[in-house]
Design a protein around this motif. Structure first.
Motif, short mmCIF file in Angstrom:
data_model
loop_
_atom_site.label_atom_id
_atom_site.label_comp_id
_atom_site.label_asym_id
_atom_site.label_seq_id
_atom_site.Cartn_x
_atom_site.Cartn_y
_atom_site.Cartn_z
N ASP A 14 0.85 -1.19 0.00
CA ASP A 14 0.00 0.00 0.00
C ASP A 14 0.89 1.24 0.00
N GLU A 15 1.25 1.66 -1.19
CA GLU A 15 2.27 2.70 -1.32
C GLU A 15 1.83 4.04 -0.75
N MET A 16 0.54 4.35 -0.94
CA MET A 16 0.03 5.62 -0.44
C MET A 16 0.11 5.67 1.07
N LEU A 17 -0.44 4.64 1.69
CA LEU A 17 -0.39 4.54 3.14
C LEU A 17 1.05 4.58 3.61
N HIS A 52 11.22 0.18 -6.11
CA HIS A 52 10.41 0.92 -5.14
C HIS A 52 11.23 1.69 -4.13
N LEU A 53 12.48 1.32 -4.00
CA LEU A 53 13.34 2.00 -3.03
C LEU A 53 13.36 3.50 -3.26
N ARG A 54 13.17 3.89 -4.52
CA ARG A 54 13.19 5.31 -4.84
C ARG A 54 12.00 6.04 -4.23
N GLN A 55 10.85 5.33 -4.19
CA GLN A 55 9.61 5.97 -3.76
C GLN A 55 9.41 5.99 -2.24
N VAL A 56 9.86 4.92 -1.57
CA VAL A 56 9.60 4.88 -0.13
C VAL A 56 10.80 5.40 0.65
N PRO A 57 10.55 6.40 1.49
CA PRO A 57 11.65 7.01 2.23
C PRO A 57 12.07 6.17 3.43
N ALA A 98 23.58 4.08 -3.64
CA ALA A 98 23.34 5.18 -4.58
C ALA A 98 22.24 6.09 -4.06
N LEU A 99 21.32 5.51 -3.28
CA LEU A 99 20.19 6.29 -2.75
C LEU A 99 20.46 6.76 -1.32
N GLY A 100 21.66 6.49 -0.82
CA GLY A 100 22.01 6.93 0.53
C GLY A 100 21.36 6.10 1.63
N ILE A 101 21.07 4.85 1.32
CA ILE A 101 20.39 3.97 2.27
C ILE A 101 21.38 2.96 2.86
N THR A 102 21.26 2.74 4.17
CA THR A 102 22.11 1.77 4.88
C THR A 102 21.71 0.34 4.52
N VAL A 103 22.71 -0.54 4.40
CA VAL A 103 22.42 -1.95 4.12
C VAL A 103 22.84 -2.84 5.30
N VAL A 104 21.90 -3.64 5.76
CA VAL A 104 22.15 -4.59 6.84
C VAL A 104 21.97 -5.98 6.26
N ALA A 105 22.86 -6.91 6.61
CA ALA A 105 22.66 -8.30 6.20
C ALA A 105 22.42 -9.13 7.45
N GLU A 106 21.43 -10.02 7.39
CA GLU A 106 21.12 -10.86 8.55
C GLU A 106 21.38 -12.33 8.21
N GLY A 107 21.49 -13.15 9.23
CA GLY A 107 21.63 -14.59 9.00
C GLY A 107 23.03 -15.02 8.61
N ILE A 108 24.05 -14.26 9.04
CA ILE A 108 25.43 -14.63 8.72
C ILE A 108 25.89 -15.75 9.67
N GLU A 109 26.14 -16.90 9.09
CA GLU A 109 26.51 -18.08 9.89
C GLU A 109 27.94 -18.52 9.67
#
Ligand code: C2E
Ligand code: CA
Ligand code: CA
Ligand code: CA
Length: 280
Positions: free
Chosen positions: A159-162, A191-196, A229-240
């Motif tokens: 629900d992009e608007m919401l 969609h990363l571009r649209q959702v802040p 490129a969009l200035g967003i932090t990246v987290v990786a989970e499940g590193i075993e």
């Protein structure tokens, strides 16, 4: 054949009855479980990849039933979600996590830890999450910058608007918002571009096969490049395994979480871990 079919059906329908009954039973048991002290939070450390410093934790709910024993979140979170119980449970988790976080010492670099709390899709749709967050920060006295919320990618994209107006409101409270289970929905990158959002958490299903599956590695690399490129932090989970850590480190993944680094801990063990860390 007819007979066999019939008994087969009866078998399945009985198995189904059984599953439904079990679910209903768990739902009843889950009601009031918090008040009875059967539910508690554990905290899984999240590290900065660069210096492997512990900089935050993810709060994860645990249910220790007096008779049935430990019931996995994969089972009861879904029940809480479907039954609507999450609407009362969610805010309790948020409050408890914020209060706890105030008791933790700084890490070895003198930084205050953040606490990242999972928010279920139903919580997003019901009422004013931003108001609940604000109230929670006020009551606990936790700095807004120390609270992160993990929203699932699919719930936000559906629900992009919401999503846009909610994320806007959440941002104004000063908390950080991460997209959880990132990469499992179809929409992902465009969609990363649209959702802040402030960050994405690459789903552990991609991390699991990173060393063997070139497609997963390619996708993970693409997510990291796009997010950065969009200035967003990246987290990786499940590193075993170290091999997974090394690949993510090479590709510039900002934050890491997984059994290879640390298991979920109760708050006391987390404090012990922090106290044991060398101070600069
Ligand atoms: P999630 O948000 O994707 O959380 C990460 C899950 O991966 C956790 O499972 C964590 O214990 C597990 N994990 C961490 N490191 C590793 C690893 O190296 N390998 C593997 N295989 N798994 C790892 P957990 O605690 O069983 O939670 C399952 C799911 O239940 C969570 O998935 C989350 O969606 C939900 N959940 C847990 N606590 C809460 C809560 O307080 N509120 C809500 N809404 N959902 C919650
Ligand atoms: Ca999560
Ligand atoms: Ca996840
Ligand atoms: Ca996941």
């Amino acid at each position: 054949a007819k007979l066999a079919g019939k008994s087969c059906f009866r078998y399945y329908s009985r198995a189904l009855d059984h599953a439904v009954e079990r679910r209903l039973h768990l739902e009843q048991e889950l009601r009031g479980a918090w008040e009875r002290g059967e539910l508690h939070l554990v905290y899984q450390p999240i590290f900065r990849t660069l210096d492997r410093m512990l900089i935050g934790v993810e709060a994860l709910l645990r249910w220790q039933h007096p008779v049935l024993g430990a019931i996995p979140p994969s089972m009861f979170i879904d029940i809480a979600e479907q039954s609507g119980l999450i609407q009362t449970l969610g805010p309790k988790v948020l409050h408890a996590a914020c209060l706890r976080a105030r008791q933790w010492p700084c890490n070895g670099a003198g930084e205050e830890l953040f606490v990242s709390v999972n928010v279920s899709p139903r919580q997003l749709r019901s009422g004013d999450l931003a108001a609940a967050v604000e109230q929670c920060l006020h009551v606990s006295g936790l700095a807004a910058s120390r609270l992160h919320l993990e929203l699932t990618e699919t719930a936000v994209i559906s629900d992009e608007m919401l999503a846009a107006s909610l994320l806007e409101k959440l941002h104004r409270t000063g908390v950080k918002v991460w997209l959880d289970d990132f990469g499992t929905g179809f929409s992902g990158l465009s969609h990363l571009r649209q959702v802040p959002v402030d960050g994405v958490k690459i789903d552990k299903s991609f991390v699991a096969d990173l060393q063997r599956d070139p497609d997963d590695l390619a996708l993970t690399s693409a997510i990291i490049a796009m997010a950065h490129a969009l200035g967003i932090t990246v987290v990786a989970e499940g590193i075993e395994h170290q091999a997974q850590f090394d690949l993510l480190n090479e590709r510039g993944c900002d934050l890491v979480q997984g059994y290879w680094l640390a298991r979920p801990l109760d708050s006391d063990d987390l404090v012990r871990l922090l106290d044991a860390a060398p101070n600069p």
